[in-house]
Design a protein around this motif. Structure first.
Motif, PDB file in Angstrom:
ATOM      1  N   ASP A   2      34.630  -5.608 -22.424  1.00 23.79           N
ATOM      2  CA  ASP A   2      35.005  -4.274 -22.881  1.00 23.79           C
ATOM      3  C   ASP A   2      36.442  -4.276 -23.388  1.00 23.79           C
ATOM      4  OD1 ASP A   2      32.556  -3.108 -22.205  1.00 23.79           O
ATOM      5  OD2 ASP A   2      33.189  -2.874 -20.116  1.00 23.79           O
ATOM      6  N   ASP A  23      29.406 -11.016 -25.782  1.00 21.82           N
ATOM      7  CA  ASP A  23      29.334  -9.803 -26.591  1.00 21.82           C
ATOM      8  C   ASP A  23      30.479  -8.865 -26.225  1.00 21.82           C
ATOM      9  OD1 ASP A  23      27.058 -10.901 -27.630  1.00 21.82           O
ATOM     10  OD2 ASP A  23      25.674  -9.568 -26.571  1.00 21.82           O
ATOM     11  N   ARG A  25      32.223  -4.873 -26.411  1.00 24.25           N
ATOM     12  CA  ARG A  25      32.066  -3.432 -26.601  1.00 24.25           C
ATOM     13  C   ARG A  25      33.449  -2.834 -26.800  1.00 24.25           C
ATOM     14  NH1 ARG A  25      27.035  -1.553 -25.607  1.00 24.25           N
ATOM     15  NH2 ARG A  25      25.600  -3.010 -24.591  1.00 24.25           N
ATOM     16  N   THR A  27      35.697   0.509 -27.503  1.00 29.50           N
ATOM     17  CA  THR A  27      35.743   1.968 -27.438  1.00 29.50           C
ATOM     18  C   THR A  27      37.103   2.440 -27.943  1.00 29.50           C
ATOM     19  OG1 THR A  27      36.493   1.907 -25.140  1.00 29.50           O
ATOM     20  CG2 THR A  27      34.122   2.104 -25.518  1.00 29.50           C
ATOM     21  N   ARG A  43      27.635 -10.380 -30.537  1.00 28.17           N
ATOM     22  CA  ARG A  43      27.437  -8.996 -30.971  1.00 28.17           C
ATOM     23  C   ARG A  43      28.678  -8.184 -30.636  1.00 28.17           C
ATOM     24  NH1 ARG A  43      22.346 -10.223 -28.599  1.00 28.17           N
ATOM     25  NH2 ARG A  43      20.625 -10.121 -30.103  1.00 28.17           N
ATOM     26  N   VAL A  44      28.982  -7.241 -31.533  1.00 26.81           N
ATOM     27  CA  VAL A  44      30.085  -6.327 -31.321  1.00 26.81           C
ATOM     28  C   VAL A  44      29.544  -4.910 -31.430  1.00 26.81           C
ATOM     29  CG1 VAL A  44      32.341  -5.524 -32.116  1.00 26.81           C
ATOM     30  CG2 VAL A  44      31.754  -7.959 -32.282  1.00 26.81           C
ATOM     31  N   TYR A  45      29.780  -4.090 -30.399  1.00 24.71           N
ATOM     32  CA  TYR A  45      29.368  -2.690 -30.384  1.00 24.71           C
ATOM     33  C   TYR A  45      30.632  -1.832 -30.444  1.00 24.71           C
ATOM     34  CZ  TYR A  45      24.998  -4.717 -28.703  1.00 24.71           C
ATOM     35  OH  TYR A  45      23.861  -5.474 -28.583  1.00 24.71           O
ATOM     36  N   GLN A  47      32.415   2.016 -30.602  1.00 21.74           N
ATOM     37  CA  GLN A  47      32.437   3.467 -30.479  1.00 21.74           C
ATOM     38  C   GLN A  47      33.704   3.960 -31.165  1.00 21.74           C
ATOM     39  OE1 GLN A  47      30.279   5.566 -29.098  1.00 21.74           O
ATOM     40  NE2 GLN A  47      28.916   4.258 -27.889  1.00 21.74           N
ATOM     41  N   HIS A  64      27.280  -3.293 -34.414  1.00 20.84           N
ATOM     42  CA  HIS A  64      26.677  -1.964 -34.333  1.00 20.84           C
ATOM     43  C   HIS A  64      27.791  -0.943 -34.199  1.00 20.84           C
ATOM     44  CE1 HIS A  64      22.427  -3.278 -33.492  1.00 20.84           C
ATOM     45  NE2 HIS A  64      23.094  -4.390 -33.233  1.00 20.84           N
TER      46      HIS A  64
END
Length: 238
Positions: A2, A23, A25, A27, A43-45, A47, A64
């Protein structure tokens, strides 16, 4: 892993994404540029709203975005996948030569310009809503699909396919396409033609919770180049 992006500039945020062994995440994203540039194997998510050049030179990674993205998403990407749960800005997929981009809502001007196929790579862009003018400008290869959801008229702007000399553009609409440049021919797609886009419309619907069979029952135009491609040898190996 994160990452909280609010107090990180784009260089530091990108360094942490590159160095991550798993991966990521993100924010609190606030316009940092070039996120996920050149990544592969992760993978990169995200927000928030990433800045210009999201996924530039992407080389097999996956990104994403749970929101909107700005200009030049997937610039010159070579492979992988970008999924935008919102709108994308101008020059989406500029010069991409592999991988796929899925945008739930609308895209700006010059979507898919200078796209090309290279060896086994075939770039694909699917836009769920509308796309601005100069869609597929100088298109040399690959596939662009505009689904036109929510559009009350033709879901693309003017000058579609200007300079197009390869690839295909599919547009879902009940309207009549007019004013196409001389380089482009358009025909209503039959069932066999629609099989070309079925896998990509199905994946689009998987990402965004929609019904592919329902979308594929509607009328689509297929646009192709109205000339031999004099530049083919620049993008493919016989």
């Amino acid at each position: 892993m994160d990452l909280y992006a609010e107090n990180l500039d784009f260089q530091e945020l990108n360094r942490r994404i590159r160095d991550a062994e798993e991966d990521v995440r993100v924010t609190g994203c606030l316009g940092q540029r070039f996120l996920g540039a050149g990544i592969k194997g992760k993978r990169v998510y995200i927000q928030g709203t990433p800045g210009n050049g999201l996924g530039a030179y992407l080389d097999g990674g996956e990104i994403h975005v749970m929101g909107n993205a700005q200009d030049a998403v997937g610039d010159t990407m070579n492979g992988g996948r970008i999924v935008i749960h919102g709108n994308a800005g101008d020059a989406l997929g500029y010069a991409m030569r592999g991988g796929s981009i899925y945008v739930r809502d609308n895209a700006g001007y010059r979507t898919g310009i200078h796209m090309k196929e290279y060896r086994e790579h075939r770039p694909v862009i699917v836009v769920g809503g509308k796309a601005g003018s100069f869609l597929g400008e100088y298109l040399a290869g690959g596939l662009i699909v505009v689904l036109g959801m929510g559009a009350e008229d033709i879901p693309v702007g003017g000058f579609i396919g200007t300079g197009m000399h390869g690839g295909s553009i599919f547009i879902r609409t009940q309207g009549n396409l007019t004013g196409l440049p001389a380089q482009v021919t358009a025909e209503v797609a039959d069932g066999e033609m629609l099989e070309e886009i079925r896998p990509y419309v199905s994946e689009f619907c998987m990402h965004f919770g929609m019904d592919a069979d329902k979308l594929l029952k509607d009328r689509y135009y297929r646009l192709k180049a109205n000339a031999r491609n004099p530049y083919r040898q620049l993008y493919t190996t016989e």
